[in-house]
Design an enzyme around this catalytic site. Sequence first.
Site, PDB file in Angstrom:
ATOM      1  N   SER A   1      22.528  36.736  18.203  1.00 22.51           N
ATOM      2  CA  SER A   1      23.919  36.790  17.766  1.00 22.51           C
ATOM      3  C   SER A   1      24.558  35.400  17.863  1.00 22.51           C
ATOM      4  O   SER A   1      24.071  34.460  17.260  1.00 22.51           O
ATOM      5  CB  SER A   1      24.674  37.847  18.575  1.00 22.51           C
ATOM      6  OG  SER A   1      25.894  38.177  17.955  1.00 22.51           O
TER       7      SER A   1
ATOM      8  N   ASP B   1      23.999  46.944  11.099  1.00 23.98           N
ATOM      9  CA  ASP B   1      24.722  45.829  11.700  1.00 23.98           C
ATOM     10  C   ASP B   1      25.661  45.248  10.665  1.00 23.98           C
ATOM     11  O   ASP B   1      25.233  44.925   9.548  1.00 23.98           O
ATOM     12  CB  ASP B   1      23.701  44.772  12.148  1.00 23.98           C
ATOM     13  CG  ASP B   1      24.317  43.577  12.848  1.00 23.98           C
ATOM     14  OD1 ASP B   1      25.546  43.508  12.978  1.00 23.98           O
ATOM     15  OD2 ASP B   1      23.543  42.694  13.273  1.00 23.98           O
TER      16      ASP B   1
ATOM     17  N   HIS C   1      22.890  46.066  15.902  1.00 22.54           N
ATOM     18  CA  HIS C   1      23.154  44.774  16.534  1.00 22.54           C
ATOM     19  C   HIS C   1      22.922  44.872  18.044  1.00 22.54           C
ATOM     20  O   HIS C   1      23.321  45.830  18.690  1.00 22.54           O
ATOM     21  CB  HIS C   1      24.605  44.365  16.260  1.00 22.54           C
ATOM     22  CG  HIS C   1      24.898  42.952  16.626  1.00 22.54           C
ATOM     23  ND1 HIS C   1      24.682  41.900  15.765  1.00 22.54           N
ATOM     24  CD2 HIS C   1      25.383  42.408  17.772  1.00 22.54           C
ATOM     25  CE1 HIS C   1      25.030  40.772  16.351  1.00 22.54           C
ATOM     26  NE2 HIS C   1      25.458  41.049  17.577  1.00 22.54           N
TER      27      HIS C   1
END
Length: 314
Positions: A157, A254, A284
Amino acid sequence: MLDHQLDAIVKHVQAAGLPDLCDLPPVACRDLYRQILAAADRPAADVQVEDRLMPSRPDVPALKLRVYTPRHGGPHGVIVYFHGGGYVLGDLDGYDSVCRQLCLDSAAVVVSVDYRLAPEHPFPAAVDDAWEALRWVGEHAKQLGADPARLAVAGDSAGAILATVTTMLARDAKWPTIKFQALLYPPAAGGHAGDYPSRERHAAGPTLTLRTMDYFGAHYFGAVAQAPDFRGAPLMAPSLAGLPPALVMLAGHDPLRDEALAYGHALQAAGTPTTIVEYDGLAHGFISMAGGIGAARLAQLQFAQALRQGLEPR
């Protein structure tokens, strides 16, 4: 279709009535995030662990690093790992299980970086810390029992953005030489608009929501919640040429799926050898869910194997 194990976990969390992360102030948000990560962890892998302090810079406290070393073999390759959390959440303890497992599975030294968080330290503090940490590892790899010629970066991320941006900085500085970059669901557009239908398709999650993305962006980038340059949005980079080979891993459920895919394609278009892998049923944050989701554990193994191969002596 959402992975059945992940679906069961999501329903359990919903039944527990936990607040959305973005409805909490950052300090409380960090505590809840740490609890969520701990609940999904695998048992700690048996590797050597040492906490270190990187020398401080003017007006900046000493940066904490956690070094994970395989118990056998060597010299090893070395992976600098940047954790996720939207530049607002995450710490060494929350990602301890992930980094232990990565060390074991990749047979490499892993250096986890405790970069400064927003809103206390807004953009570009995290990038500055990541770049300093990468250079420190490049200089001290031998002291860590690692081969400085076998250096990789990795992250999930927001940490994936720090990983790929530091490869650009290293390219431009002509040092240190990065052999491989492994990127998990990077928010590559940095909050900017684009042709990313997954943002609306998965606006409500199940693990990351658009509201939470805006919360993170506002804390790190400011009220506009958009990266001002490539250091927060690598899709804005003037050039992606000359970067090391890459793995880009996506989650099918996601909101960031499409911009992560766009970044993988942009790397390929610039001539960077790039493997793009999508886990259709995952969401995610799956790298931290291997304790309860079989597919997430497979993704962990694939991630580590790519790094292991990318760091093989040539």
